[in-house]
Design a protein around this motif. Structure first.
Motif, PDB file in Angstrom:
ATOM      1  N   GLY A  61      26.001  47.124  32.415  1.00  0.00           N
ATOM      2  CA  GLY A  61      27.201  47.056  33.323  1.00  0.00           C
ATOM      3  C   GLY A  61      28.177  46.630  32.523  1.00  0.00           C
ATOM      4  N   ARG A  62      29.378  47.242  32.849  1.00  0.00           N
ATOM      5  CA  ARG A  62      30.660  47.081  32.369  1.00  0.00           C
ATOM      6  C   ARG A  62      31.295  45.707  32.992  1.00  0.00           C
ATOM      7  N   ASP A  63      31.788  44.827  32.311  1.00  0.00           N
ATOM      8  CA  ASP A  63      32.567  43.685  32.599  1.00  0.00           C
ATOM      9  C   ASP A  63      34.184  43.914  32.493  1.00  0.00           C
ATOM     10  N   GLU A  64      34.773  43.649  33.796  1.00  0.00           N
ATOM     11  CA  GLU A  64      36.070  44.031  33.799  1.00  0.00           C
ATOM     12  C   GLU A  64      36.911  42.860  34.236  1.00  0.00           C
ATOM     13  N   ALA A  65      36.243  41.813  34.253  1.00  0.00           N
ATOM     14  CA  ALA A  65      37.004  40.466  34.610  1.00  0.00           C
ATOM     15  C   ALA A  65      38.030  40.165  33.693  1.00  0.00           C
ATOM     16  N   GLY A  66      39.366  39.656  33.736  1.00  0.00           N
ATOM     17  CA  GLY A  66      40.415  39.185  32.971  1.00  0.00           C
ATOM     18  C   GLY A  66      39.888  37.921  32.474  1.00  0.00           C
ATOM     19  N   PRO A  67      40.787  37.542  31.422  1.00  0.00           N
ATOM     20  CA  PRO A  67      40.489  36.305  30.364  1.00  0.00           C
ATOM     21  C   PRO A  67      40.520  34.891  31.192  1.00  0.00           C
ATOM     22  N   THR A  68      40.926  35.013  32.344  1.00  0.00           N
ATOM     23  CA  THR A  68      40.892  33.700  33.212  1.00  0.00           C
ATOM     24  C   THR A  68      40.336  33.804  34.424  1.00  0.00           C
ATOM     25  N   THR A  69      39.534  34.973  34.575  1.00  0.00           N
ATOM     26  CA  THR A  69      38.853  35.305  35.959  1.00  0.00           C
ATOM     27  C   THR A  69      37.504  34.756  36.062  1.00  0.00           C
ATOM     28  N   ASN A  70      37.144  33.850  36.619  1.00  0.00           N
ATOM     29  CA  ASN A  70      35.689  33.291  36.664  1.00  0.00           C
ATOM     30  C   ASN A  70      34.817  34.147  37.643  1.00  0.00           C
ATOM     31  N   ALA A  71      34.587  35.386  37.550  1.00  0.00           N
ATOM     32  CA  ALA A  71      34.051  36.158  38.780  1.00  0.00           C
ATOM     33  C   ALA A  71      33.545  37.413  37.960  1.00  0.00           C
ATOM     34  N   GLU A 381      35.690  23.322  19.299  1.00  0.00           N
ATOM     35  CA  GLU A 381      37.001  23.791  18.925  1.00  0.00           C
ATOM     36  C   GLU A 381      37.524  24.788  20.099  1.00  0.00           C
ATOM     37  N   ARG A 382      36.983  24.661  21.265  1.00  0.00           N
ATOM     38  CA  ARG A 382      37.263  25.746  22.185  1.00  0.00           C
ATOM     39  C   ARG A 382      38.067  24.959  23.554  1.00  0.00           C
ATOM     40  N   VAL A 383      39.184  25.379  23.766  1.00  0.00           N
ATOM     41  CA  VAL A 383      39.972  25.008  25.112  1.00  0.00           C
ATOM     42  C   VAL A 383      40.308  26.037  25.807  1.00  0.00           C
ATOM     43  N   LEU A 384      39.581  26.330  26.866  1.00  0.00           N
ATOM     44  CA  LEU A 384      39.804  27.537  27.542  1.00  0.00           C
ATOM     45  C   LEU A 384      40.691  27.337  28.799  1.00  0.00           C
ATOM     46  N   GLU A 385      41.625  28.396  29.432  1.00  0.00           N
ATOM     47  CA  GLU A 385      42.264  27.929  30.297  1.00  0.00           C
ATOM     48  C   GLU A 385      41.768  27.922  31.591  1.00  0.00           C
ATOM     49  N   ASN A 386      40.616  28.507  31.822  1.00  0.00           N
ATOM     50  CA  ASN A 386      39.891  28.316  33.211  1.00  0.00           C
ATOM     51  C   ASN A 386      38.424  28.292  32.736  1.00  0.00           C
ATOM     52  N   PRO A 387      38.012  27.108  32.401  1.00  0.00           N
ATOM     53  CA  PRO A 387      36.885  26.933  31.837  1.00  0.00           C
ATOM     54  C   PRO A 387      35.940  26.701  33.142  1.00  0.00           C
TER      55      PRO A 387
END
Length: 513
Positions: A61-71, A381-387
């Protein structure tokens, strides 16, 4: 390069061109290793392998979520194809727009192209068992439809136009999440289907037409930690069920948080069980979800799965990978040895010199960590915008969050330190006693040669900042030599307290090491 591959070439230079492809086009590319397609131009999940005439076809399946989309944003299935395969790299063909839910099934909604599988049927045609949403579905519209094609990569047409073969109303009424189908055409040409999610696993036999249900579904409850993503396979006389396992907690064989999943497996003497849990095939990866596929090619067995290791990847921007899998035939039934992952060289190079020596330490919390969070997130060493919760450490507990929280780094040998910083997570304003606000205060202590905890001599004019920032200011202090550093964090609130959340806790040496 074979003539067949040359005929399918669309572009000699691959990087950055995939997103511009038109439907039904294919492109050949050279993969430098896992993940198979790792440049961030297209993300793929739930790889489902099929071998036909010494060629591997891997539906995803192709994932198309944006970098801050948690869905999960998934509108189509694609397919990877290869003949000479190697986890360390090789030549692949990517077929785009192999199918989409609404293009194959007139009764389906668009989107929701979740984990699915293509198998070769008794009639030698190719059947797509697809997770799709029924337009007029029940409370949970996810169902399983079946498409058919003369080619592994489609195009597919509906093999059962009357509707899904599995839903909350067929073959029997149920209230489970009807996704993640896996199908095995046995050596005697009997056909078996399993599916399910959220700790519910069902299995049933299909007729030779590949769509008609035979008998009543069975419920499987004996596979420890089963969560979703079943994969049914057979080797010799033994049936194997691989799956995404999650039974988070201190005694879990593989999942430290409720958001992680490893790949576990069980065996059975017959296709519909009974099933016995046997162990873990693959530990947790960088994505919270995991999805297995098992296949044999050229006398070698392989495991497919996905990770978040691609450029700008994430839990909803996953990428297909695969590795060799081996068996221990000295056991009865033969057992699967745990898979050792192969990463591309760019992902496995030594860490460059850095003042931040926190990743070299062992992190722990004196208060314990609720199972939705992860102590190792403190120094990854990871700080995500929408974790998601396992992307940061937190003390929040629904019953009662503690007032004092103590985090500790321990190094195997003494390190020199002269600074620290904390990137806080918060979903409530400062001073709140609910949710996760910034802490009221915090400070750090080091352990001296006698084992005594001593406060550091802070040299920063601002002391210890509590403001939320993805790049927090450094708190500098007089250089100390120690094997352990601890942070004492005081939660916000009075009689009840908010949780304390930390994206990342940095420990700085005077010079890069």
């Amino acid at each position: 390069m074979t003539k067949r591959l040359s005929a399918l070439l669309v572009a000699a230079s691959f990087c950055g061109q995939l997103l511009a492809l038109q439907p039904r086009q294919s492109v050949s590319f050279d993969s430098p290793g896992n993940p198979i397609l790792g440049d961030g131009s297209l993300y793929t999940a739930d790889p489902a392998p099929l071998v036909v005439n010494d060629t591997l076809y891997m539906l995803a399946g192709r994932d198309e979520a944006g970098p801050t989309t948690n869905a999960f944003i998934m509108n189509e299935w694609v397919m990877f194809e290869a003949q000479d395969i190697d986890p360390a790299g090789g030549e692949w063909i990517l077929h785009r727009d192999v199918a989409s839910p609404s293009s194959v099934f007139a009764w389906a909604l668009s989107g929701g192209a979740y984990a699915s599988q293509v198998v070769q049927g008794v009639d030698r045609r190719f059947y797509l068992y697809a997770s799709v949403q029924e337009r007029n579905g029940a409370s949970d519209a996810f169902s399983i439809g079946v498409g058919v094609s003369d080619s592994p990569s489609g195009p597919f047409v509906d093999a059962h136009p009357a509707g899904p073969i599995i839903s909350q109303r067929v073959p029997v009424a149920n209230n489970i999440h009807n996704i993640d189908p896996t199908v095995l055409v046995d050596t005697d040409e009997r056909v078996f289907l399993y599916w399910g999610s959220f700790n519910q696993l069902r299995g049933v036999e299909l007729d030779r037409d590949m769509v008609t249900i035979k008998g009543s579904p069975v419920t499987v409850s004996s596979l420890t930690g089963f969560f979703e993503a079943a994969w049914l396979a057979k080797r010799g006389d033994t049936y194997y069920m691989l799956y995404a396992g999650n039974n988070a907690g201190p005694n879990s064989p593989c999942t430290p948080t409720s958001y992680h999943a490893c790949i576990a497996y069980g065996t059975a003497p017959a296709p519909l069980g009974p099933w016995t849990f046997r162990g873990v095939v693959l530990d947790i990866v960088s994505s919270t979800t995991s999805h297995p596929g098992l296949f044999e090619m050229g006398g070698q067995w392989y495991l497919t799965y996905h990770t978040a290791d691609a450029a700008a990847g994430g839990h909803f921007r996953r990428s297909a990978a695969f590795d060799r899998l081996s068996w221990n035939d000295d056991t009865q039934p033969p057992s699967i040895r745990k898979v050792e992952r192969t990463k591309r060289p760019s992902l496995s190079q030594p860490r460059p010199p850095s003042r931040n020596v926190a990743p070299l330490a062992e992190a722990e919390s004196a208060n314990g960590t609720p199972i939705q969070y992860w102590t190792r997130a403190l120094n990854d060493e990871r700080v995500l915008e929408n974790p998601l919760p396992p992307d940061y450490w937190c003390s929040w507990a629904a019953e009662r969050s503690p007032r004092v929280n103590t985090l500790t780094y321990t190094w195997p040998q003494a390190v020199r330190l002269n600074g620290t910083a904390m990137a806080f997570f918060a979903d409530q304003p400062a001073g709140s006693s609910i949710g996760v606000p910034p802490p009221a205060s915090w400070h750090v202590e080091y352990r001296d040669a006698e084992g005594t905890w001593c406060e550091v001599d802070v040299r920063s004019a601002g002391g210890y900042p509590t403001a939320v920032s993805r790049m927090p200011p450094e708190v500098s202090f007089q250089t100390v030599s120690t094997t352990a550093l601890r942070a004492v964090l005081i939660a916000s609130g009075s009689s009840t307290y908010g949780g304390v959340g930390v994206h990342e806790w940095l420990a700085f040496a005077p010079e890069p090491v």
